[in-house]
Design a protein around this motif. Structure first.
Motif, short mmCIF file in Angstrom:
data_model
loop_
_atom_site.label_atom_id
_atom_site.label_comp_id
_atom_site.label_asym_id
_atom_site.label_seq_id
_atom_site.Cartn_x
_atom_site.Cartn_y
_atom_site.Cartn_z
N LEU A 1 0.83 -1.21 0.00
CA LEU A 1 0.00 0.00 0.00
C LEU A 1 0.86 1.25 0.00
O LEU A 1 0.57 2.24 -0.70
CB LEU A 1 -0.93 0.00 1.21
N ALA A 2 1.94 1.22 0.78
CA ALA A 2 2.85 2.38 0.82
C ALA A 2 3.50 2.64 -0.53
O ALA A 2 3.86 3.77 -0.86
CB ALA A 2 3.92 2.16 1.89
N ARG A 3 3.64 1.59 -1.33
CA ARG A 3 4.26 1.71 -2.65
C ARG A 3 3.24 2.04 -3.74
O ARG A 3 3.61 2.11 -4.92
CB ARG A 3 4.98 0.40 -2.99
N GLY A 4 1.99 2.18 -3.38
CA GLY A 4 0.99 2.58 -4.36
C GLY A 4 0.17 1.47 -4.96
O GLY A 4 -0.69 1.72 -5.82
N TRP A 5 0.41 0.22 -4.56
CA TRP A 5 -0.36 -0.90 -5.08
C TRP A 5 -1.80 -0.86 -4.58
O TRP A 5 -2.09 -0.33 -3.50
CB TRP A 5 0.24 -2.23 -4.62
N ARG A 6 -2.70 -1.46 -5.34
CA ARG A 6 -3.99 -1.89 -4.81
C ARG A 6 -3.80 -3.31 -4.27
O ARG A 6 -3.10 -4.11 -4.88
CB ARG A 6 -5.06 -1.89 -5.90
#
Length: 329
Positions: free
Chosen positions: A32-37
């Motif tokens: 999540l911190a890396r932008g993934w869903r």
């Protein structure tokens, strides 16, 4: 954890099995911190399981997080794989002691059958990448030196046998000429840190210090382990998702190997208090030593463990003060 471009992951979707557990929940937070869903799968629902709720507390409420109350070995997993870019398979039955006797049936179901079901469903859905969590237990021990991926595997427990079978199933599928899903299996060495299961050595030591109640020391304490902090494991999982390697197992371990006696001394230094313990007989299936050869992980994952035991134990000790002692795999 290294920096990453959030924009490059903005539209990517990961499915994490065992997401409510120790390593799985840390991985969810990092993705999540890396932008993934993130589509989180676990048969323990945060709405009914306090450990899952605590472990996923940072993720719940994120617009990019969705929890699915599903058993990996059940019939509905395939419905969740649509548009998934990567699957991280962390769901498993854990623990050496519980794998002996009639309990082994649950290890077969949760570790072997569930993995077979997952890789079949990934193939049907055309999932590009599957990262499977394996274990140093497949080696059985490192009496002759550091264990390398090309060396012998001799599990000493039914648990180790089940993990070896699971990884080899996934790698066999990946080796087929028409394989739709690329697979990497990561062999974790003694993972610790915040949210660790309460039956694991470091958690038991810190809990003994915290409560003053003596822990059981199995054997004479000469056993040696390659201890790996959870953030290093998560870094390896993320790296394994975008490596070109497929059909291989890779060691993931920490920067130091310590005996249990040395670990007791280090915990005492970190906490300022001696660890109360009573010696009991060694348990069947526990190797005398584990130690990882890092060459392959350095080469294919550019993996370098960052957290040394003193730093990691201090972080886990601080976390316990704020969150209590209960943890889960």
């Amino acid at each position: 954890m290294e920096d990453a471009s959030l924009d490059s992951n903005e539209h990517r979707l990961a499915l994490v099995t065992g997401a409510g557990g120790f390593i799985g929940s840390h991985l969810v937070d990092e993705l999540l911190a890396r932008g993934w869903r993130v589509r989180a799968v676990d048969r323990r629902s945060p709405s009914g399981d306090s450990l899952a709720a605590r472990n996923l507390a940072h993720a719940i409420g994120s617009p990019r997080f969705a929890f699915e109350h599903v058993d990996v070995a059940g019939p509905h997993l395939g419905e969740l794989l649509a548009e998934v870019d990567a699957v991280f398979h962390l769901a498993a039955a854990t623990g050496v002691r519980g794998s002996w006797g009639k309990n082994f049936a649950s290890y077969v179901q949760d570790n072997i059958t569930a993995t077979h079901q997952l890789i079949e469903q990934c193939e049907r859905a055309g999932v590009p990448r599957l990262v499977v969590a394996s274990s140093s237990s497949v080696y059985g021990g490192a009496a002759g030196g550091a264990s390398s991926e090309s060396g012998a595997v001799r599990p000493l427990s039914p648990y180790g046998v089940s993990k070896l079978a699971a990884e080899q199933l996934a790698l066999a599928y990946a080796a087929r000429r028409d394989a739709a899903t690329q697979v990497v299996a990561l062999r974790f060495f003694t993972v610790y840190g915040p949210r660790q299961r309460e039956d694991m050595a470091i958690a038991r030591m810190l809990n003994a210090v915290r409560t003053g109640r003596a822990m059981r020391l199995y054997g004479d304490g000469s056993q040696r382990r390659n201890f790996t902090y959870v953030s290093d494991v998560v870094a390896a999982l993320v790296r394994a998702e975008h490596t070109a390697l497929t059909g291989r197992a890779v060691n993931v371990a920490g920067p130091a190997t310590l005996s249990v006696r040395e670990l007791l001394e280090l915990v005492a230094e970190v906490t300022g208090r001696s660890v109360p313990f009573v010696e009991v007989a060694a348990r069947s299936g526990d190797p005398e030593a584990t130690e990882a050869d890092f060459e392959l992980s350095r080469t294919v994952l550019a993996y370098r463990p960052q957290v040394w035991p003193r730093e990691g134990i201090a972080a886990q000790w601080e976390w316990m003060h704020h969150n209590g002692t209960r943890g889960h795999a």
